[in-house]
Motif scaffolding. Sequence first.
Motif, PDB file in Angstrom:
ATOM      1  N   THR A 172      22.447  31.152 -49.608  1.00 16.97           N
ATOM      2  CA  THR A 172      21.993  30.082 -50.488  1.00 16.97           C
ATOM      3  C   THR A 172      22.940  29.935 -51.677  1.00 16.97           C
ATOM      4  OG1 THR A 172      19.716  30.658 -49.927  1.00 16.97           O
ATOM      5  CG2 THR A 172      20.044  29.235 -51.855  1.00 16.97           C
ATOM      6  N   PRO A 173      23.425  28.709 -51.956  1.00 17.99           N
ATOM      7  CA  PRO A 173      24.296  28.511 -53.123  1.00 17.99           C
ATOM      8  C   PRO A 173      23.563  28.867 -54.413  1.00 17.99           C
ATOM      9  CG  PRO A 173      24.372  26.602 -51.668  1.00 17.99           C
ATOM     10  CD  PRO A 173      23.249  27.468 -51.189  1.00 17.99           C
ATOM     11  N   SER A 174      24.298  29.339 -55.389  1.00 18.84           N
ATOM     12  CA  SER A 174      23.687  29.732 -56.664  1.00 18.84           C
ATOM     13  C   SER A 174      23.007  28.562 -57.354  1.00 18.84           C
ATOM     14  CB  SER A 174      24.754  30.335 -57.587  1.00 18.84           C
ATOM     15  OG  SER A 174      25.817  29.412 -57.788  1.00 18.84           O
ATOM     16  N   SER A 175      23.480  27.335 -57.098  1.00 15.20           N
ATOM     17  CA  SER A 175      22.925  26.154 -57.765  1.00 15.20           C
ATOM     18  C   SER A 175      21.804  25.494 -56.969  1.00 15.20           C
ATOM     19  CB  SER A 175      24.035  25.123 -57.987  1.00 15.20           C
ATOM     20  OG  SER A 175      24.621  24.742 -56.748  1.00 15.20           O
ATOM     21  N   TRP A 176      21.381  26.092 -55.864  1.00 14.66           N
ATOM     22  CA  TRP A 176      20.459  25.396 -54.963  1.00 14.66           C
ATOM     23  C   TRP A 176      19.128  25.059 -55.614  1.00 14.66           C
ATOM     24  CZ3 TRP A 176      20.361  22.300 -51.213  1.00 14.66           C
ATOM     25  CH2 TRP A 176      19.240  22.144 -50.409  1.00 14.66           C
ATOM     26  N   THR A 177      18.595  25.901 -56.486  1.00 19.91           N
ATOM     27  CA  THR A 177      17.296  25.654 -57.107  1.00 19.91           C
ATOM     28  C   THR A 177      17.286  24.327 -57.837  1.00 19.91           C
ATOM     29  OG1 THR A 177      16.915  28.021 -57.388  1.00 19.91           O
ATOM     30  CG2 THR A 177      15.581  26.541 -58.724  1.00 19.91           C
ATOM     31  N   GLU A 178      18.386  24.054 -58.544  1.00 18.86           N
ATOM     32  CA  GLU A 178      18.452  22.816 -59.328  1.00 18.86           C
ATOM     33  C   GLU A 178      18.911  21.622 -58.496  1.00 18.86           C
ATOM     34  OE1 GLU A 178      18.624  26.342 -61.605  1.00 18.86           O
ATOM     35  OE2 GLU A 178      20.165  25.584 -60.218  1.00 18.86           O
ATOM     36  N   GLU A 179      19.633  21.871 -57.397  1.00 19.35           N
ATOM     37  CA  GLU A 179      20.274  20.776 -56.690  1.00 19.35           C
ATOM     38  C   GLU A 179      19.823  20.650 -55.242  1.00 19.35           C
ATOM     39  OE1 GLU A 179      24.342  21.444 -59.284  1.00 19.35           O
ATOM     40  OE2 GLU A 179      24.491  21.006 -57.159  1.00 19.35           O
ATOM     41  N   GLY A 180      18.601  21.085 -54.975  1.00 17.94           N
ATOM     42  CA  GLY A 180      18.128  21.038 -53.610  1.00 17.94           C
ATOM     43  C   GLY A 180      18.003  19.642 -53.049  1.00 17.94           C
ATOM     44  N   GLY A 181      17.713  18.656 -53.890  1.00 15.63           N
ATOM     45  CA  GLY A 181      17.616  17.283 -53.432  1.00 15.63           C
ATOM     46  C   GLY A 181      16.314  17.019 -52.711  1.00 15.63           C
ATOM     47  N   PRO A 182      16.084  15.752 -52.324  1.00 14.61           N
ATOM     48  CA  PRO A 182      14.819  15.382 -51.698  1.00 14.61           C
ATOM     49  C   PRO A 182      14.564  16.053 -50.355  1.00 14.61           C
ATOM     50  CG  PRO A 182      16.406  13.576 -51.603  1.00 14.61           C
ATOM     51  CD  PRO A 182      16.976  14.607 -52.513  1.00 14.61           C
ATOM     52  N   ARG A 183      15.622  16.502 -49.673  1.00 15.22           N
ATOM     53  CA  ARG A 183      15.442  17.181 -48.399  1.00 15.22           C
ATOM     54  C   ARG A 183      15.586  18.693 -48.540  1.00 15.22           C
ATOM     55  NH1 ARG A 183      15.956  12.171 -47.197  1.00 15.22           N
ATOM     56  NH2 ARG A 183      17.683  11.946 -48.623  1.00 15.22           N
ATOM     57  N   GLY A 184      15.530  19.178 -49.790  1.00 19.70           N
ATOM     58  CA  GLY A 184      15.774  20.587 -50.061  1.00 19.70           C
ATOM     59  C   GLY A 184      14.868  21.539 -49.313  1.00 19.70           C
ATOM     60  N   THR A 185      13.579  21.212 -49.182  1.00 19.95           N
ATOM     61  CA  THR A 185      12.658  22.129 -48.507  1.00 19.95           C
ATOM     62  C   THR A 185      12.911  22.192 -47.010  1.00 19.95           C
ATOM     63  OG1 THR A 185      11.028  20.347 -48.266  1.00 19.95           O
ATOM     64  CG2 THR A 185      10.853  21.744 -50.222  1.00 19.95           C
ATOM     65  N   ARG A 186      13.692  21.263 -46.488  1.00 22.28           N
ATOM     66  CA  ARG A 186      13.995  21.272 -45.052  1.00 22.28           C
ATOM     67  C   ARG A 186      15.400  21.792 -44.758  1.00 22.28           C
ATOM     68  NH1 ARG A 186      13.142  15.540 -43.120  1.00 22.28           N
ATOM     69  NH2 ARG A 186      13.187  14.949 -45.308  1.00 22.28           N
ATOM     70  N   VAL A 187      16.092  22.262 -45.793  1.00 25.90           N
ATOM     71  CA  VAL A 187      17.405  22.889 -45.620  1.00 25.90           C
ATOM     72  C   VAL A 187      17.225  24.376 -45.883  1.00 25.90           C
ATOM     73  CG1 VAL A 187      19.789  22.975 -46.395  1.00 25.90           C
ATOM     74  CG2 VAL A 187      18.580  20.784 -46.352  1.00 25.90           C
ATOM     75  N   ILE A 188      17.495  25.197 -44.874  1.00 26.87           N
ATOM     76  CA  ILE A 188      17.214  26.627 -44.931  1.00 26.87           C
ATOM     77  C   ILE A 188      18.518  27.401 -44.764  1.00 26.87           C
ATOM     78  CG2 ILE A 188      15.920  28.506 -43.866  1.00 26.87           C
ATOM     79  CD1 ILE A 188      13.988  26.321 -42.828  1.00 26.87           C
ATOM     80  N   PHE A 189      18.786  28.304 -45.699  1.00 23.75           N
ATOM     81  CA  PHE A 189      20.027  29.083 -45.680  1.00 23.75           C
ATOM     82  C   PHE A 189      19.800  30.466 -45.067  1.00 23.75           C
ATOM     83  CE2 PHE A 189      20.651  25.899 -48.944  1.00 23.75           C
ATOM     84  CZ  PHE A 189      21.954  25.491 -48.729  1.00 23.75           C
ATOM     85  N   ASP A 190      20.909  31.198 -44.950  1.00 24.68           N
ATOM     86  CA  ASP A 190      20.896  32.552 -44.387  1.00 24.68           C
ATOM     87  C   ASP A 190      20.404  32.574 -42.947  1.00 24.68           C
ATOM     88  OD1 ASP A 190      21.856  34.332 -46.510  1.00 24.68           O
ATOM     89  OD2 ASP A 190      20.105  33.613 -47.619  1.00 24.68           O
ATOM     90  N   ALA A 191      20.583  31.473 -42.243  1.00 23.28           N
ATOM     91  CA  ALA A 191      20.204  31.423 -40.832  1.00 23.28           C
ATOM     92  C   ALA A 191      21.233  32.194 -39.999  1.00 23.28           C
ATOM     93  CB  ALA A 191      20.141  29.973 -40.362  1.00 23.28           C
ATOM     94  N   PRO A 192      20.862  32.612 -38.786  1.00 27.75           N
ATOM     95  CA  PRO A 192      21.820  33.335 -37.947  1.00 27.75           C
ATOM     96  C   PRO A 192      23.012  32.485 -37.536  1.00 27.75           C
ATOM     97  CG  PRO A 192      19.789  32.865 -36.755  1.00 27.75           C
ATOM     98  CD  PRO A 192      19.535  32.538 -38.181  1.00 27.75           C
ATOM     99  N   THR A 193      22.848  31.144 -37.569  1.00 26.96           N
ATOM    100  CA  THR A 193      23.930  30.206 -37.303  1.00 26.96           C
ATOM    101  C   THR A 193      23.483  28.848 -37.849  1.00 26.96           C
ATOM    102  OG1 THR A 193      25.437  29.372 -35.596  1.00 26.96           O
ATOM    103  CG2 THR A 193      23.101  29.479 -35.026  1.00 26.96           C
ATOM    104  N   SER A 194      24.329  27.834 -37.748  1.00 27.17           N
ATOM    105  CA  SER A 194      23.977  26.519 -38.288  1.00 27.17           C
ATOM    106  C   SER A 194      23.476  25.608 -37.173  1.00 27.17           C
ATOM    107  CB  SER A 194      25.198  25.884 -38.964  1.00 27.17           C
ATOM    108  OG  SER A 194      25.615  26.654 -40.064  1.00 27.17           O
ATOM    109  N   TYR A 195      22.322  24.986 -37.394  1.00 28.09           N
ATOM    110  CA  TYR A 195      21.753  24.118 -36.372  1.00 28.09           C
ATOM    111  C   TYR A 195      20.649  23.251 -36.958  1.00 28.09           C
ATOM    112  CZ  TYR A 195      18.091  27.753 -36.094  1.00 28.09           C
ATOM    113  OH  TYR A 195      17.085  28.646 -36.379  1.00 28.09           O
ATOM    114  N   VAL A 196      20.359  22.167 -36.255  1.00 29.19           N
ATOM    115  CA  VAL A 196      19.201  21.324 -36.553  1.00 29.19           C
ATOM    116  C   VAL A 196      18.145  21.623 -35.500  1.00 29.19           C
ATOM    117  CG1 VAL A 196      18.308  18.971 -36.683  1.00 29.19           C
ATOM    118  CG2 VAL A 196      20.577  19.492 -37.605  1.00 29.19           C
TER     119      VAL A 196
END
Length: 341
Positions: A172-196
């Motif tokens: 998770t980027p250090s600035s994510w809390t402030e800059e998550g944006g309207p889709r922030g709750t649907r963007v999840i970090f530290d996943a085993p890989t990147s995918y939708v």
Amino acid sequence: MRAPEPGVPPLAFAQMLLSAAIEPEARARFREVMAREGTHEAALVASGVPAPVRWFREVFPDLDTDEATRLGLDFAEHAHLTSFGPLSMPLVSAGSVAEIVELLAYLPLISTAVRPQFHTNERGLTVGLTGHTGDPDLDCLVIAYCGATVLRLLDMLAGTLPSIRLHLGWPTPSSWTEEGGPRGTRVIFDAPTSYVQVPRDALDEACRFADPVAYRVAISELRRALERRDGAVSFSERVRVILEDDPSQFHSQRVAHQLCISTSTLKRKLAEEGTTFRDIRESWLRERAIVRLLDSSASISQVAGELGYSDLTNFSHAFKRWTGQSPSEFRQLSARFHDHG
């Protein structure tokens, strides 16, 4: 023929330059880079040639993963339905979420910076996203941009669907809390890989502007465009298409035969493009293995067999070489991630 340079769709790039996501100083630097290379926004859009991703490294020389993620997500917030050239018409006329997401299969028509891998199971549709920019931070930028743009387009066309999420395979980027944006709750970090991940019940959600006739016509045009493109693309791309169509074609001799050239000619052509058959094959196998291992309904032995490995040990050694983890370790991490994500 050289392999196509990784880039972003020209109209999306031009719109990005005019958006609030780009500071005036950065906008000026982009234009300096374009002027040096004898182009500008209008010429880029008229040509249909993707804007090289390397320009971002020139404009943001200190770019790291955090900044790349922020830029990619910010850029996605300014994407338009008309930003993606030949994909724009089928996007607008799609009848369901499934039809929108499956348009990622035609991504090579507008960009080779990100490659998708599709896998469907009883839980829904997984679309793996792998960056191919040659720069790990730029990979983060284009993956974040591509994945978040999919969420934004779905919001515009089918309404907000909280169950559809973008998973990103870095911290998770250090600035994510402030800059998550309207889709922030649907963007999840530290996943085993990147995918939708699109759950099965979301795939049939209807779109606002569905036009079945226009969609069928647009898809036919996309298929013809891919066929025309296949006759002009690099040998690297042709090899990859053959592997995607038939994963059993693991030997350069077989691929060379399909391309109607000798093995030595294939080797020389790929060397001219700065790659080898082994590199292309291993890249494809790695991407496919990762997406398949996300599906817990398939055993590791099944995945190994699908990818042409008759010996599970050989597959395990290869996977650990690619990722630093054994298949079972990767699957355990994936399971913990889903349990707590």
